[in-house]
Write a protein that holds these residues in place. Structure first.
Motif, PDB file in Angstrom:
ATOM      1  N   ALA A 107      59.349  42.613  32.098  1.00 36.05           N
ATOM      2  CA  ALA A 107      58.436  41.619  32.664  1.00 36.05           C
ATOM      3  C   ALA A 107      58.944  41.194  34.033  1.00 36.05           C
ATOM      4  CB  ALA A 107      58.335  40.410  31.740  1.00 36.05           C
ATOM      5  N   ALA A 108      58.034  41.053  34.978  1.00 34.33           N
ATOM      6  CA  ALA A 108      58.410  40.670  36.350  1.00 34.33           C
ATOM      7  C   ALA A 108      58.738  39.187  36.406  1.00 34.33           C
ATOM      8  CB  ALA A 108      57.280  40.996  37.312  1.00 34.33           C
ATOM      9  N   THR A 109      59.854  38.851  37.039  1.00 35.13           N
ATOM     10  CA  THR A 109      60.228  37.452  37.235  1.00 35.13           C
ATOM     11  C   THR A 109      60.175  37.055  38.717  1.00 35.13           C
ATOM     12  OG1 THR A 109      62.580  38.049  37.315  1.00 35.13           O
ATOM     13  CG2 THR A 109      61.680  37.406  35.174  1.00 35.13           C
ATOM     14  N   SER A 110      59.660  37.941  39.549  1.00 33.64           N
ATOM     15  CA  SER A 110      59.420  37.628  40.961  1.00 33.64           C
ATOM     16  C   SER A 110      58.277  38.495  41.455  1.00 33.64           C
ATOM     17  CB  SER A 110      60.670  37.885  41.806  1.00 33.64           C
ATOM     18  OG  SER A 110      60.922  39.269  41.935  1.00 33.64           O
ATOM     19  N   GLY A 111      57.671  38.083  42.562  1.00 36.63           N
ATOM     20  CA  GLY A 111      56.586  38.880  43.118  1.00 36.63           C
ATOM     21  C   GLY A 111      57.046  40.265  43.511  1.00 36.63           C
ATOM     22  N   ALA A 112      58.293  40.379  43.965  1.00 35.55           N
ATOM     23  CA  ALA A 112      58.819  41.675  44.403  1.00 35.55           C
ATOM     24  C   ALA A 112      58.989  42.651  43.252  1.00 35.55           C
ATOM     25  CB  ALA A 112      60.163  41.468  45.110  1.00 35.55           C
ATOM     26  N   GLU A 113      59.093  42.133  42.017  1.00 33.66           N
ATOM     27  CA  GLU A 113      59.293  42.995  40.848  1.00 33.66           C
ATOM     28  C   GLU A 113      57.993  43.509  40.247  1.00 33.66           C
ATOM     29  OE1 GLU A 113      61.609  40.834  38.038  1.00 33.66           O
ATOM     30  OE2 GLU A 113      63.417  40.823  39.267  1.00 33.66           O
ATOM     31  N   ALA A 165      48.046  47.016  42.848  1.00 31.66           N
ATOM     32  CA  ALA A 165      46.899  47.745  43.395  1.00 31.66           C
ATOM     33  C   ALA A 165      45.654  47.575  42.533  1.00 31.66           C
ATOM     34  CB  ALA A 165      47.244  49.221  43.534  1.00 31.66           C
ATOM     35  N   SER A 166      45.844  47.350  41.227  1.00 28.71           N
ATOM     36  CA  SER A 166      44.702  47.308  40.306  1.00 28.71           C
ATOM     37  C   SER A 166      44.150  45.905  40.090  1.00 28.71           C
ATOM     38  CB  SER A 166      45.108  47.899  38.947  1.00 28.71           C
ATOM     39  OG  SER A 166      45.503  49.246  39.084  1.00 28.71           O
ATOM     40  N   CYS A 167      44.931  44.877  40.426  1.00 33.38           N
ATOM     41  CA  CYS A 167      44.454  43.501  40.270  1.00 33.38           C
ATOM     42  C   CYS A 167      43.475  43.152  41.393  1.00 33.38           C
ATOM     43  CB  CYS A 167      45.623  42.522  40.296  1.00 33.38           C
ATOM     44  SG  CYS A 167      46.669  42.567  38.833  1.00 33.38           S
ATOM     45  N   ASP A 168      42.596  42.221  41.118  1.00 32.11           N
ATOM     46  CA  ASP A 168      41.679  41.745  42.151  1.00 32.11           C
ATOM     47  C   ASP A 168      42.373  40.772  43.097  1.00 32.11           C
ATOM     48  OD1 ASP A 168      39.168  43.042  41.151  1.00 32.11           O
ATOM     49  OD2 ASP A 168      39.696  41.857  39.387  1.00 32.11           O
ATOM     50  N   LEU A 169      43.412  40.102  42.591  1.00 35.41           N
ATOM     51  CA  LEU A 169      44.151  39.143  43.407  1.00 35.41           C
ATOM     52  C   LEU A 169      45.537  38.982  42.807  1.00 35.41           C
ATOM     53  CD1 LEU A 169      44.147  36.996  45.715  1.00 35.41           C
ATOM     54  CD2 LEU A 169      43.408  35.338  43.984  1.00 35.41           C
ATOM     55  N   VAL A 170      46.552  38.883  43.682  1.00 38.83           N
ATOM     56  CA  VAL A 170      47.926  38.613  43.264  1.00 38.83           C
ATOM     57  C   VAL A 170      48.392  37.361  43.992  1.00 38.83           C
ATOM     58  CG1 VAL A 170      50.311  39.425  43.260  1.00 38.83           C
ATOM     59  CG2 VAL A 170      48.448  41.042  42.838  1.00 38.83           C
ATOM     60  N   LEU A 171      48.905  36.392  43.237  1.00 38.63           N
ATOM     61  CA  LEU A 171      49.530  35.213  43.817  1.00 38.63           C
ATOM     62  C   LEU A 171      51.040  35.400  43.739  1.00 38.63           C
ATOM     63  CD1 LEU A 171      47.359  32.296  42.357  1.00 38.63           C
ATOM     64  CD2 LEU A 171      46.968  33.717  44.385  1.00 38.63           C
ATOM     65  N   ASP A 172      51.677  35.498  44.890  1.00 36.52           N
ATOM     66  CA  ASP A 172      53.114  35.724  44.954  1.00 36.52           C
ATOM     67  C   ASP A 172      53.818  34.391  45.179  1.00 36.52           C
ATOM     68  OD1 ASP A 172      55.728  36.431  45.449  1.00 36.52           O
ATOM     69  OD2 ASP A 172      55.244  38.086  46.809  1.00 36.52           O
ATOM     70  N   GLY A 173      54.478  33.914  44.131  1.00 33.60           N
ATOM     71  CA  GLY A 173      55.191  32.648  44.210  1.00 33.60           C
ATOM     72  C   GLY A 173      56.690  32.821  44.253  1.00 33.60           C
ATOM     73  N   PRO A 219      52.320  33.798  39.205  1.00 40.47           N
ATOM     74  CA  PRO A 219      53.621  33.392  38.681  1.00 40.47           C
ATOM     75  C   PRO A 219      53.468  32.277  37.665  1.00 40.47           C
ATOM     76  CG  PRO A 219      53.251  32.351  40.794  1.00 40.47           C
ATOM     77  CD  PRO A 219      52.058  33.241  40.540  1.00 40.47           C
ATOM     78  N   THR A 220      54.389  32.200  36.725  1.00 36.77           N
ATOM     79  CA  THR A 220      54.432  31.088  35.784  1.00 36.77           C
ATOM     80  C   THR A 220      55.853  30.534  35.815  1.00 36.77           C
ATOM     81  OG1 THR A 220      55.196  32.186  33.755  1.00 36.77           O
ATOM     82  CG2 THR A 220      52.860  32.455  34.335  1.00 36.77           C
ATOM     83  N   ASP A 221      56.118  29.558  34.969  1.00 32.14           N
ATOM     84  CA  ASP A 221      57.479  29.049  34.869  1.00 32.14           C
ATOM     85  C   ASP A 221      58.418  30.083  34.256  1.00 32.14           C
ATOM     86  OD1 ASP A 221      55.839  28.706  32.644  1.00 32.14           O
ATOM     87  OD2 ASP A 221      56.983  27.030  31.847  1.00 32.14           O
ATOM     88  N   SER A 222      57.880  31.018  33.465  1.00 29.83           N
ATOM     89  CA  SER A 222      58.720  31.994  32.763  1.00 29.83           C
ATOM     90  C   SER A 222      58.708  33.355  33.463  1.00 29.83           C
ATOM     91  CB  SER A 222      58.287  32.119  31.303  1.00 29.83           C
ATOM     92  OG  SER A 222      56.906  32.459  31.214  1.00 29.83           O
ATOM     93  N   VAL A 223      57.614  34.096  33.337  1.00 30.08           N
ATOM     94  CA  VAL A 223      57.466  35.403  33.990  1.00 30.08           C
ATOM     95  C   VAL A 223      56.076  35.481  34.617  1.00 30.08           C
ATOM     96  CG1 VAL A 223      59.056  36.522  32.357  1.00 30.08           C
ATOM     97  CG2 VAL A 223      56.594  36.533  31.886  1.00 30.08           C
TER      98      VAL A 223
END
Length: 214
Positions: free
Chosen positions: A156-162, A169-177, A33-37
């Protein structure tokens, strides 16, 4: 499926930061996550295979370049060259924040990350208003090449749920903020010339930019 970790943008867990840095230093792709998207990131190191992977995940033309996340406004002078005074004022007043500045690239920018132009190669830089992101950049030790975490043409996703399931599935790691505080893409400014030129309006409007540049 990629590993998903919960993460705070304001008070990040040192173990989460360390895990993200480990994946990035190992040539992995991380969604965060970032401050924007939300963004897809890799370490901006020469010949990093994750750089090409991001373009494949995005289904984006590899002829384009990826902006960099840097940790401090001082990095503008490190990775940029001949930066105008008005751009230095913007960085001092609006970073950290949702402002991306395109500057002439210094010799510290590997060629594959720079955009060729008539006046010399350029690089787009931003200090995100996210303690999580800045700590990850510092832990990795180099800037993060990044782009919005969506396939080409998708919102563009603005939340982890989006986040799109295929990207997760393709990323090595997802940080859900959770939800991003701004929820709008950054404003992009061309800082390669003597006057401010807006390339894309986003979280910051033109009046805010002009006021900060004075």
């Amino acid at each position: 499926m990629g590993t998903v970790l919960l993460a705070s943008q304001t008070s990040p867990d040192p173990q989460v930061v360390a895990r993200a840095a480990e994946v990035l230093r190992g040539g992995g792709v991380v969604a965060l996550p970032t401050d924007s998207v939300y963004g897809l990131c890799c370490a901006a190191t020469p010949d990093n295979p994750a750089h090409a992977r991001i373009f494949d995940l995005k289904r984006r033309d590899r002829a384009q370049t990826l902006p960099w996340f840097v940790a401090d406004s001082a990095d503008l002078a490190r990775y940029g060259r001949d930066v105008p005074e008005w751009a230095l004022r913007l960085a001092a007043r609006l970073w950290p924040g949702a402002l991306t500045m395109v500057v002439r690239a210094s010799d510290e920018v590997p060629p594959e990350y720079a955009q060729p132009s008539d006046g010399g190669a350029t690089i787009a830089l931003r200090v995100p208003d996210s303690e999580l992101d800045r700590q990850v950049v510092r832990a990795v030790g180099v800037p993060l090449a990044q782009t919005s975490a969506n396939t080409h043409g998708a919102p563009a996703a603005t939340s982890g749920a989006e986040l799109e399931e295929a990207l997760v599935a393709s990323c090595d790691l997802v940080l859900d903020g959770g939800s991003t505080p701004v929820g709008v893409a950054s404003t992009i400014v061309d800082a390669t010339g003597p006057e401010l030129r807006v390339l894309r309006l986003g979280a910051l409007n033109e009046e805010e930019l002009l006021q900060a540049a004075r």
